[in-house]
Design a protein around this motif. Structure first.
Motif, mmCIF file in Angstrom:
data_model
loop_
_atom_site.group_PDB
_atom_site.id
_atom_site.type_symbol
_atom_site.label_atom_id
_atom_site.label_comp_id
_atom_site.label_asym_id
_atom_site.label_seq_id
_atom_site.Cartn_x
_atom_site.Cartn_y
_atom_site.Cartn_z
ATOM 1 N N GLY A 1 118.400 -12.774 25.342
ATOM 2 C CA GLY A 1 117.865 -11.772 24.438
ATOM 3 C C GLY A 1 116.388 -11.503 24.609
ATOM 4 N N GLN A 2 115.694 -12.316 25.433
ATOM 5 C CA GLN A 2 114.246 -12.152 25.619
ATOM 6 C C GLN A 2 113.894 -11.475 26.942
ATOM 7 N N GLU A 3 114.911 -10.921 27.635
ATOM 8 C CA GLU A 3 114.668 -10.353 28.957
ATOM 9 C C GLU A 3 113.671 -9.192 28.915
ATOM 10 N N ALA A 4 113.717 -8.372 27.838
ATOM 11 C CA ALA A 4 112.861 -7.190 27.770
ATOM 12 C C ALA A 4 111.379 -7.550 27.777
ATOM 13 N N LEU A 5 111.041 -8.739 27.282
ATOM 14 C CA LEU A 5 109.650 -9.182 27.277
ATOM 15 C C LEU A 5 109.326 -10.016 28.507
ATOM 16 N N TRP A 6 110.307 -10.777 28.979
ATOM 17 C CA TRP A 6 110.074 -11.693 30.092
ATOM 18 C C TRP A 6 109.884 -10.947 31.413
ATOM 19 N N VAL A 7 110.658 -9.873 31.608
ATOM 20 C CA VAL A 7 110.553 -9.117 32.860
ATOM 21 C C VAL A 7 109.141 -8.570 33.061
ATOM 22 N N PRO A 8 108.536 -7.892 32.058
ATOM 23 C CA PRO A 8 107.155 -7.436 32.251
ATOM 24 C C PRO A 8 106.176 -8.577 32.507
ATOM 25 N N LEU A 9 106.362 -9.713 31.823
ATOM 26 C CA LEU A 9 105.454 -10.845 32.013
ATOM 27 C C LEU A 9 105.540 -11.366 33.447
ATOM 28 N N LEU A 10 106.740 -11.476 33.969
ATOM 29 C CA LEU A 10 106.928 -11.963 35.340
ATOM 30 C C LEU A 10 106.256 -11.021 36.343
ATOM 31 N N LEU A 11 106.441 -9.726 36.156
ATOM 32 C CA LEU A 11 105.864 -8.762 37.092
ATOM 33 C C LEU A 11 104.342 -8.726 37.003
ATOM 34 N N LEU A 12 103.819 -8.826 35.792
ATOM 35 C CA LEU A 12 102.365 -8.855 35.632
ATOM 36 C C LEU A 12 101.755 -10.055 36.335
ATOM 37 N N ALA A 13 102.399 -11.218 36.177
ATOM 38 C CA ALA A 13 101.881 -12.429 36.810
ATOM 39 C C ALA A 13 102.023 -12.381 38.330
ATOM 40 N N SER A 14 103.012 -11.641 38.821
ATOM 41 C CA SER A 14 103.289 -11.629 40.257
ATOM 42 C C SER A 14 102.407 -10.651 41.022
ATOM 43 N N ILE A 15 102.291 -9.416 40.533
ATOM 44 C CA ILE A 15 101.563 -8.393 41.296
ATOM 45 C C ILE A 15 100.546 -7.629 40.461
ATOM 46 N N GLY A 16 100.306 -8.052 39.218
ATOM 47 C CA GLY A 16 99.414 -7.314 38.330
ATOM 48 C C GLY A 16 98.063 -6.970 38.935
ATOM 49 N N PRO A 17 97.274 -7.952 39.401
ATOM 50 C CA PRO A 17 95.938 -7.632 39.929
ATOM 51 C C PRO A 17 95.971 -6.699 41.133
ATOM 52 N N VAL A 18 96.912 -6.922 42.052
ATOM 53 C CA VAL A 18 96.994 -6.082 43.252
ATOM 54 C C VAL A 18 97.362 -4.654 42.873
ATOM 55 N N PHE A 19 98.367 -4.503 42.022
ATOM 56 C CA PHE A 19 98.813 -3.174 41.630
ATOM 57 C C PHE A 19 97.708 -2.445 40.870
ATOM 58 N N PHE A 20 97.002 -3.158 39.998
ATOM 59 C CA PHE A 20 95.900 -2.580 39.229
ATOM 60 C C PHE A 20 94.816 -2.038 40.166
ATOM 61 N N ALA A 21 94.423 -2.841 41.140
ATOM 62 C CA ALA A 21 93.343 -2.438 42.049
ATOM 63 C C ALA A 21 93.742 -1.235 42.894
ATOM 64 N N VAL A 22 94.971 -1.241 43.413
ATOM 65 C CA VAL A 22 95.403 -0.133 44.273
ATOM 66 C C VAL A 22 95.606 1.138 43.452
ATOM 67 N N SER A 23 96.104 0.998 42.218
ATOM 68 C CA SER A 23 96.383 2.188 41.405
ATOM 69 C C SER A 23 95.119 2.961 41.070
ATOM 70 N N ALA A 24 93.968 2.275 41.033
ATOM 71 C CA ALA A 24 92.714 2.943 40.668
ATOM 72 C C ALA A 24 92.162 3.807 41.790
ATOM 73 N N GLN A 25 92.611 3.588 43.027
ATOM 74 C CA GLN A 25 91.947 4.271 44.134
ATOM 75 C C GLN A 25 92.225 5.772 44.167
ATOM 76 N N ALA A 26 93.364 6.241 43.625
ATOM 77 C CA ALA A 26 93.654 7.678 43.684
ATOM 78 C C ALA A 26 92.640 8.508 42.891
ATOM 79 N N PRO A 27 92.405 8.214 41.584
ATOM 80 C CA PRO A 27 91.373 8.998 40.890
ATOM 81 C C PRO A 27 89.972 8.748 41.428
ATOM 82 N N LEU A 28 89.693 7.523 41.885
ATOM 83 C CA LEU A 28 88.367 7.237 42.440
ATOM 84 C C LEU A 28 88.123 8.048 43.709
#
Length: 757
Positions: free
Chosen positions: A104-131
């Motif tokens: 019953g906790q999958e809806a919260l756990w899935v985002p947490l797992l993805l954030l911990a796995s690729i959060g910083p990389v995805f954040f940095a790359v996502s900013a380059q388009a508007p920049l």
């Protein structure tokens, strides 16, 4: 800023940087989804949760780009390159080690797992388009930077499509991760080069010119941007859920709505204004013709219906994004525009992926978003009859009001006819209501009302009524409906519009196995021989509960364990007011909630004499349950001489090569029981009750398989009663593992177009 010099220095560099960054951004999304598959499974809700994380990270990246834009370009470049280098500490891409979620906790756990796995990389790359767009505009000769957003989405689309078509079939995950890391290194160099090309540029809001004097957009205008971005984003996710729940579980279907969503930006933000205008003109008619079916839940559809739903999403997205582009601000407010637009994407994602499954018992978010699109679309009149007749506004409004009265009557007639199942006359009144909708396009209130009436008339009232019966529930894994058919003496469990279980309600046959599980099926033949194979105290494991049909194969003295990932399904099966298989045949059998692969791995070895894997949801492949590592977990759980039975019935995939290759690699023996189709059933009472199925049996020794099958027959005898035949071999087929598995080689391309079963 008006002197547009197409040969401005380094223009190609910014286009290339944006293309590479966007390509990597949308290549990593399916790659990470594939990596987490052994831990999450493949439910559509998992992908929607992942999309929500990606949108949130994109919003964060755009907010960071907006904040960074206040500085001179040299400082922006220094800070951003430093961020990219720090984010590289999360490379190569891998999955974080987090404890599995509680049921019953999958809806919260899935985002947490993805954030911990690729959060910083995805954040940095996502900013380059508007920049990159902001840096591009720092040179007065560069011209309008907004067209670069079209290039950005073109790169995103290429990354998304190339993964299932080229990358996944060609290389294992470890190689994919290292190649992506190499691409990231190239991106860092391109970003640094772009920064150097504008090293002496100031912050864009400090540039001279008339455009730089444009005041900050009003809150009302920003709210308009937010809504115009939110509806296409939510519609993209709701279309994915709607198609997989109520039309067809087509493989890789989630790629299509997202890909079309990205392409809509390419058209809307390019110079193809005429094409955007064409889409805007036809969008209201498309909403009426296709969106009018958005509340229909009583029957499935063909791939033609699925493609119509995708076409509607695409056309509406182009129209809304084109309007968004029309309302774009001057360059100095560029990052604010993208920030608000990204916030709208997150808002739509939150509604469709997080709130809707909690609020609704059906996919009501889809028709609600269709209506929201009707409220936001530009509505150029297709037939300006009031202008042709030179009517005054008051007279035209009176005629529109009269038309809406006729529409209300047509809607009422459609509801009555639909409840009486007189579908031919429903279509006649539906055409009338559709024509009225076309005639009132110039009056938004009337158009939205006509669309809502069309939804109610075409099955919508039926769908709404079902929500008040208590027979339908929605969980993270799907929508389940229990329906009685008194004329057929049946009660059915549907997952969306896919039959998920059936029980006869006439007393003599109440506990007889139905659908895929009849005595003539592979699982029926095996469980009927359980005592012969393993003695009176045979231990049986069952993965996948459904309505609990198989539980009535249990004999006194046998020890059964059932594994089910969805708590809602367990509640339905245990409720004797819905189905009585469990309550009458296996009330004391434990039902273990959670992903079966993880739960079985926790057990001591040698637990089961027979292990049945029946975890398909419609035609979606639980790929993580069919890899070499998964089969190894099952093998460990089997006793010496145990039988592994796997259900592989599927309209879109031929899974025989997967299991024959696995059996050969292990030195096991294997056979398949291809049960007769419903049309081949000879007993009249079984028509509409038993369903064709394919079951594969695997054993560690040929002697054990001989005991089960009584000897294999040639493939040409596969349709005979009780016959087991050898598995089909495919030379050169690569064994599926957690690191490498591609569904394209087993896809039945000719089956993609056709009716649901």
């Amino acid at each position: 800023m008006t002197n547009r010099d197409v040969s401005s220095p380094r223009r190609w560099l910014f286009v290339l940087t944006i293309l590479v960054g966007s390509f990597l951004l949308f290549l990593v999304q399916p790659m990470v989804a594939r990596m987490v598959l052994p831990r999450l499974g493949g439910a559509p809700a998992v992908w929607n949760s992942a999309m929500l994380v990606y949108q949130a990270l994109l919003l964060g990246g755009y907010a960071y780009a907006h904040w960074l834009g206040r500085f001179a370009v040299r400082r922006q470049a220094a800070v951003h390159v430093a961020l990219l280098i720090v984010a590289a500490l999360w490379l190569p891409i891998g999955i974080a080690s987090l404890a599995p979620p509680a049921p019953g906790q999958e809806a919260l756990w899935v985002p947490l797992l993805l954030l911990a796995s690729i959060g910083p990389v995805f954040f940095a790359v996502s900013a380059q388009a508007p920049l990159m767009q902001r840096w591009f505009a720092a040179d007065a000769r560069a011209g309008d930077p907004y067209y670069l957003y079209a290039a950005s989405n073109l790169g995103s689309f290429a990354g998304l499509i190339s993964y299932p078509a080229l990358v996944e079939p060609a290389m294992p995950l470890a190689t994919q991760s290292w190649l992506w890391t190499a691409g990231y290194g190239v991106l860092v160099l391109l970003v640094a080069a772009s920064g150097a090309a504008r090293w002496r540029g100031e912050a864009v809001h400090e540039t001279e010119g008339v455009a730089a004097a444009e005041p900050r957009p009003t809150l009302r205008r920003q709210l308009h941007w937010l809504l115009l971005a939110a509806v296409p984003s939510g519609l993209m996710l709701s279309t994915t859920t709607h198609l997989t729940t109520d039309i067809v579980a087509m493989p890789l279907l989630w790629v299509l709505p997202l890909g079309l969503y990205l392409l809509s930006f390419v058209i809307a933000f390019s110079t193809a204004e005429r094409l955007t205008q064409i889409f805007t003109t036809i969008a209201p008619a498309v909403l009426l013709s296709v969106g009018g079916l958005a509340l229909l839940s009583t029957s499935g559809g063909t791939m033609l219906v699925a493609f119509a739903a995708l076409a509607m999403q695409f056309i509406v997205a182009v129209a809304l994004h084109g309007y968004l582009y029309h309302l774009r601000p001057a360059t100095q407010h560029l990052t604010l525009f993208y920030l608000v637009m990204s916030a709208g994407g997150v808002l739509g994602g939150l509604f469709a992926a997080l709130f809707a499954p909690l609020l609704f018992d059906w996919v009501y978010e889809h028709p609600l978003l269709v209506l929201a699109a009707a409220m936001l679309l530009p509505l150029p009149a297709l037939f300006p009859w009031d202008k042709w007749a030179k009517l005054s506004p008051a007279t035209a409004r009176t005629i529109v009001a009269a038309l809406m009265g006729v529409a209300a009557f047509a809607c009422w007639k459609m509801v009555q006819l639909w409840l009486g199942r007189i579908e031919g006359e429903v279509a006649m009144w539906g055409v009338l209501l559709f024509v009225i909708g076309l005639l009132v396009i110039g009056w938004r209130w009337a158009f939205v009302l006509a669309l809502a009436m069309l939804m109610l008339g075409v099955g919508g009232w039926d769908t709404l009524q079902e929500s008040f019966t208590g027979n339908r529930v929605r969980s993270y894994f799907g929508v389940y409906t229990v329906t009685d058919y008194p004329a057929d003496n049946q009660r059915r469990l549907a997952h969306g519009t896919t039959l998920h279980g059936l029980q006869r309600t006439d007393a003599p046959h109440r506990l007889e196995p139905t659908t895929y599980y009849g005595h003539q099926s592979g699982v029926g033949l095996t469980l009927d021989k359980a005592e012969m194979l393993a003695g009176p105290d045979a231990s049986v494991g069952l993965v996948g509960l459904g309505a609990g049909t198989l539980s009535c194969y249990r004999k006194p003295g046998q020890r059964w364990t059932i594994f089910e990932i969805d708590p809602a399904m367990a509640e339905i099966a245990r409720d004797p007011s819905k189905f009585t298989f469990i309550s009458e045949c296996a009330a004391d059998v434990p039902i273990v909630i959670g992903d079966a692969r993880l739960q079985i791995a926790k057990l001591p070895p040698a637990q089961f004499d027979i292990l049945v894997i029946d975890a398909f949801s419609s035609d979606a492949i639980p790929l993580h349950l069919l890899t070499a590592e998964a089969i190894g977990i099952y093998a460990r759980a089997l006793k010496p001489g145990g039988v592994l039975l796997i259900h592989i019935s599927n309209r879109f995939f031929d899974l025989e090569p997967v299991l024959s290759t696995e059996a050969r690699a292990r030195g096991w023996s294997a056979a398949i029981r291809m049960d007769s189709s419903p049309d081949d059933v000879t007993a009249p009472e079984d028509i509409g009750v038993l369903t064709g199925s394919n079951w594969v049996a695997l054993t560690a020794t040929p002697e054990r398989l001989q005991q089960l099958t009584g000897g294999l027959k040639p493939r040409e005898d596969s349709k005979a009663d009780g016959v087991w035949v050898p598995l089909k071999q495919r030379p050169g087929f690569q064994r599926w593992t957690d690191d490498y598995a591609s569904t394209l080689p087993v896809l039945l391309w000719g089956h993609l177009i056709g009716n649901r079963e």
